[in-house]
Structure formats: C-alpha cells, structure tokens
Enzyme design. Structure first.
Site, PDB file in Angstrom:
ATOM      1  N   GLY A   1      27.396 -43.931  -4.646  1.00  0.00           N
ATOM      2  CA  GLY A   1      27.695 -43.589  -6.035  1.00  0.00           C
ATOM      3  C   GLY A   1      27.131 -44.716  -6.871  1.00  0.00           C
ATOM      4  O   GLY A   1      25.945 -44.995  -6.830  1.00  0.00           O
ATOM      5  N   GLU A   2      28.022 -45.411  -7.548  1.00  0.00           N
ATOM      6  CA  GLU A   2      27.595 -46.527  -8.384  1.00  0.00           C
ATOM      7  C   GLU A   2      28.548 -47.694  -8.106  1.00  0.00           C
ATOM      8  O   GLU A   2      29.744 -47.586  -8.389  1.00  0.00           O
ATOM      9  CB  GLU A   2      27.654 -46.074  -9.855  1.00  0.00           C
ATOM     10  CG  GLU A   2      26.943 -46.964 -10.810  1.00  0.00           C
ATOM     11  CD  GLU A   2      25.481 -47.197 -10.446  1.00  0.00           C
ATOM     12  OE1 GLU A   2      24.746 -46.226 -10.216  1.00  0.00           O
ATOM     13  OE2 GLU A   2      25.090 -48.379 -10.371  1.00  0.00           O
ATOM     14  N   SER A   3      28.024 -48.762  -7.543  1.00  0.00           N
ATOM     15  CA  SER A   3      28.909 -49.850  -7.105  1.00  0.00           C
ATOM     16  C   SER A   3      29.638 -50.512  -8.270  1.00  0.00           C
ATOM     17  O   SER A   3      30.788 -50.937  -8.131  1.00  0.00           O
ATOM     18  CB  SER A   3      28.125 -50.890  -6.304  1.00  0.00           C
ATOM     19  OG  SER A   3      27.022 -51.350  -7.037  1.00  0.00           O
TER      20      SER A   3
ATOM     21  N   CYS B   1      25.411 -46.755   1.104  1.00  0.00           N
ATOM     22  CA  CYS B   1      24.756 -47.014  -0.180  1.00  0.00           C
ATOM     23  C   CYS B   1      25.617 -47.888  -1.102  1.00  0.00           C
ATOM     24  O   CYS B   1      25.778 -49.068  -0.823  1.00  0.00           O
ATOM     25  CB  CYS B   1      24.359 -45.675  -0.794  1.00  0.00           C
ATOM     26  SG  CYS B   1      22.934 -45.834  -1.850  1.00  0.00           S
TER      27      CYS B   1
ATOM     28  N   ARG C   1      20.261 -54.554  -4.988  1.00  0.00           N
ATOM     29  CA  ARG C   1      20.540 -53.226  -5.554  1.00  0.00           C
ATOM     30  C   ARG C   1      19.234 -52.572  -5.998  1.00  0.00           C
ATOM     31  O   ARG C   1      18.312 -53.235  -6.456  1.00  0.00           O
ATOM     32  CB  ARG C   1      21.471 -53.336  -6.759  1.00  0.00           C
ATOM     33  CG  ARG C   1      22.877 -53.740  -6.369  1.00  0.00           C
ATOM     34  CD  ARG C   1      23.789 -53.776  -7.581  1.00  0.00           C
ATOM     35  NE  ARG C   1      23.953 -52.478  -8.185  1.00  0.00           N
ATOM     36  CZ  ARG C   1      24.290 -52.288  -9.467  1.00  0.00           C
ATOM     37  NH1 ARG C   1      24.486 -53.303 -10.266  1.00  0.00           N
ATOM     38  NH2 ARG C   1      24.415 -51.067  -9.934  1.00  0.00           N
TER      39      ARG C   1
ATOM     40  N   ILE D   1      18.697 -42.806  -2.222  1.00  0.00           N
ATOM     41  CA  ILE D   1      18.857 -42.566  -3.662  1.00  0.00           C
ATOM     42  C   ILE D   1      19.229 -43.885  -4.335  1.00  0.00           C
ATOM     43  O   ILE D   1      20.331 -44.390  -4.125  1.00  0.00           O
ATOM     44  CB  ILE D   1      19.967 -41.519  -3.922  1.00  0.00           C
ATOM     45  CG1 ILE D   1      19.692 -40.230  -3.148  1.00  0.00           C
ATOM     46  CG2 ILE D   1      20.092 -41.235  -5.427  1.00  0.00           C
ATOM     47  CD1 ILE D   1      20.850 -39.248  -3.140  1.00  0.00           C
ATOM     48  N   ARG D   2      18.320 -44.430  -5.097  1.00  0.00           N
ATOM     49  CA  ARG D   2      18.543 -45.757  -5.714  1.00  0.00           C
ATOM     50  C   ARG D   2      19.215 -46.693  -4.702  1.00  0.00           C
ATOM     51  O   ARG D   2      20.211 -47.352  -4.981  1.00  0.00           O
ATOM     52  CB  ARG D   2      19.386 -45.630  -6.995  1.00  0.00           C
ATOM     53  CG  ARG D   2      18.632 -44.965  -8.135  1.00  0.00           C
ATOM     54  CD  ARG D   2      19.477 -44.806  -9.383  1.00  0.00           C
ATOM     55  NE  ARG D   2      20.657 -43.988  -9.130  1.00  0.00           N
ATOM     56  CZ  ARG D   2      21.886 -44.431  -9.150  1.00  0.00           C
ATOM     57  NH1 ARG D   2      22.143 -45.678  -9.444  1.00  0.00           N
ATOM     58  NH2 ARG D   2      22.884 -43.622  -8.892  1.00  0.00           N
TER      59      ARG D   2
ATOM     60  N   HIS E   1      21.923 -42.073   2.729  1.00  0.00           N
ATOM     61  CA  HIS E   1      23.077 -41.160   2.626  1.00  0.00           C
ATOM     62  C   HIS E   1      23.118 -40.215   3.834  1.00  0.00           C
ATOM     63  O   HIS E   1      22.583 -39.106   3.755  1.00  0.00           O
ATOM     64  CB  HIS E   1      22.957 -40.313   1.353  1.00  0.00           C
ATOM     65  CG  HIS E   1      23.263 -41.052   0.094  1.00  0.00           C
ATOM     66  ND1 HIS E   1      24.478 -40.972  -0.541  1.00  0.00           N
ATOM     67  CD2 HIS E   1      22.519 -41.890  -0.641  1.00  0.00           C
ATOM     68  CE1 HIS E   1      24.467 -41.727  -1.625  1.00  0.00           C
ATOM     69  NE2 HIS E   1      23.275 -42.296  -1.713  1.00  0.00           N
TER      70      HIS E   1
ATOM     71  N   GLU F   1      25.420 -38.394   4.877  1.00  0.00           N
ATOM     72  CA  GLU F   1      26.187 -37.166   4.573  1.00  0.00           C
ATOM     73  C   GLU F   1      25.308 -36.090   3.955  1.00  0.00           C
ATOM     74  O   GLU F   1      25.710 -34.936   3.880  1.00  0.00           O
ATOM     75  CB  GLU F   1      27.383 -37.501   3.660  1.00  0.00           C
ATOM     76  CG  GLU F   1      27.062 -37.810   2.201  1.00  0.00           C
ATOM     77  CD  GLU F   1      26.420 -39.174   1.956  1.00  0.00           C
ATOM     78  OE1 GLU F   1      26.137 -39.890   2.932  1.00  0.00           O
ATOM     79  OE2 GLU F   1      26.186 -39.507   0.783  1.00  0.00           O
TER      80      GLU F   1
END
Ligand code: GLN
Length: 211
Positions: free
Chosen positions: A49-51, A80, A107, A149-150, A185, A187
C-alpha cells in the site's frame, strides 16, 4: 493462546487480495486494525500500500503489540510497503520503520507508478529451492510471477537475512527467521501463490508449537 487464524493488517492497501490468496489455500483470516486483534492469530500479513499511510494509521498500542509478537516468533509475511515498515533502514527519503528485519530499502527503487511492471518468471535461489523442498516437498520450484508496483529496492542486507528469490542477482524475497518479506506483490500473481504457501507452512508450525 494462538488460534488457527492468519491476521492481515487491514489499515490500508491491498489486504483484500492477500485474504483471497490465503483463502484459496484454505486458510482462515482475520482483518487486524486494533491491538486486541493481534492476540488470537498464528501469523500476520503486512500488505503493500503506502508505508507513510501505514505509519500514520497504526496507533502506538498496535505497533507495540505487533513488535512484541514478531520478536516473539510470530510468522510474518510482509510485502512491499510491509517490507518498508519492517526494514532496519529506509531511504528515499529516510523514514521511520520498525527495524525488525536487517535490510536497507530504497522506496520506489524501481521508479514511479508508471514504471510498475510484471516479471513473469522470478527465479528461486538455491536457498529458496532448498527451503521449498524442505517445507513443501510436493511443490515444484517453478518460477514465480512478480508484480512490482512502486516497489522498494533492497539495497543491503545483514548476515542473518537469507535471499529466497533474486532478480538479476538483486534480492526481492528474503527471510530472517520468522519473517518473510518481498518487494513484489505475491498476492496478485496468477494461480496459487507459492510465497503464501511457504508462509502458511510457518504458520502451521507456530500453531503446533502452541498446542
Ligand atoms: N511505494 C510505496 C511506499 O513507499 C510502496 C508501494 C507498494 O506497497 N506497492 O510505501
């Protein structure tokens, strides 16, 4: 006492995709948002997600119990942003983290959202193949699809960290004792996720040691 349930940190990010991947493998899952929800689980997934958002949304009690349980041996799969949260050092920019896995991560190390990519065939290292043979003898060690993803880039790792999957010699899936962590990822990969299967083998061991 631990139950037979895998907790999935559900503060933000793609926790739902992890739950689906785990359920496909027969696991029962519980979303974790509060400290008390960490009591009854036998393993924990920290999703991507976004850390920065994860750090903002997790309260002190949740972080402190999570740290206690991880240090105590709770099996963890961090992917991630989850890897970023657990890393010892975070760069680009520097950021607080929990420091329980001895890696330094950059990151967005593979670029921005538009640079996100799928590697159709990530290869397991020798250590990774040995671990799979040992824990999942019926599982073939065919290559694994990697959705980046990023994604964070693992720049450095300590001596206690094993590399299980590497991409062009760069680690993308690592293990330190009870912690498994990927920059991609798993998943979101097609079919059943070998990474989740491996994680569940650690969860099962943890359950039987509590019986
Ligand atoms: N770039 C995100 C971060 O820094 C992680 C991206 C992801 O989890 N897919 O937290």
């Amino acid at each position: 006492m631990a139950g037979n349930t895998v907790g999935v940190l559900a503060l933000q990010g793609d926790f739902d995709a992890h739950i689906k991947a785990l359920q496909k493998l027969g696991a029962s899952c519980q979303e974790v948002r509060r400290e008390s929800e960490l009591d009854s689980i036998s393993g924990l997934v920290i999703p991507g997600g976004e850390s920065t958002a994860l750090l903002r949304l997790a309260d002190k009690e949740l972080i402190s119990k999570l740290l206690n349980r991880v240090v105590d041996g709770l099996p963890v799969l961090a992917t991630c942003a989850g890897l970023i949260l657990l890393a010892k050092e975070v760069l680009n920019p520097q950021q607080n983290s929990l420091g329980v896995i001895d890696v330094s991560v950059e990151r967005n190390g593979y670029g921005r959202q538009v640079d996100s990519f799928i590697d159709p065939a990530l290869a397991w290292t020798k250590e990774g193949r040995l671990l799979i043979q040992d824990r999942l003898p019926e599982q073939s060690t065919e290559n694994t699809e990697g959705v980046f993803i990023r994604a964070p880039r693992i720049k450095d790792l300590g001596p206690g960290v094993e590399v299980l999957i590497a991409r062009d010699t760069e680690p993308v899936f690592v293990r330190q004792k009870n912690i498994l962590a990927s920059s991609f990822h798993p998943e979101l990969a097609k079919g059943q996720s070998v990474v989740h299967k491996l994680f569940l083998s650690f969860v099962r061991d943890n359950e039987s040691s509590q019986d």
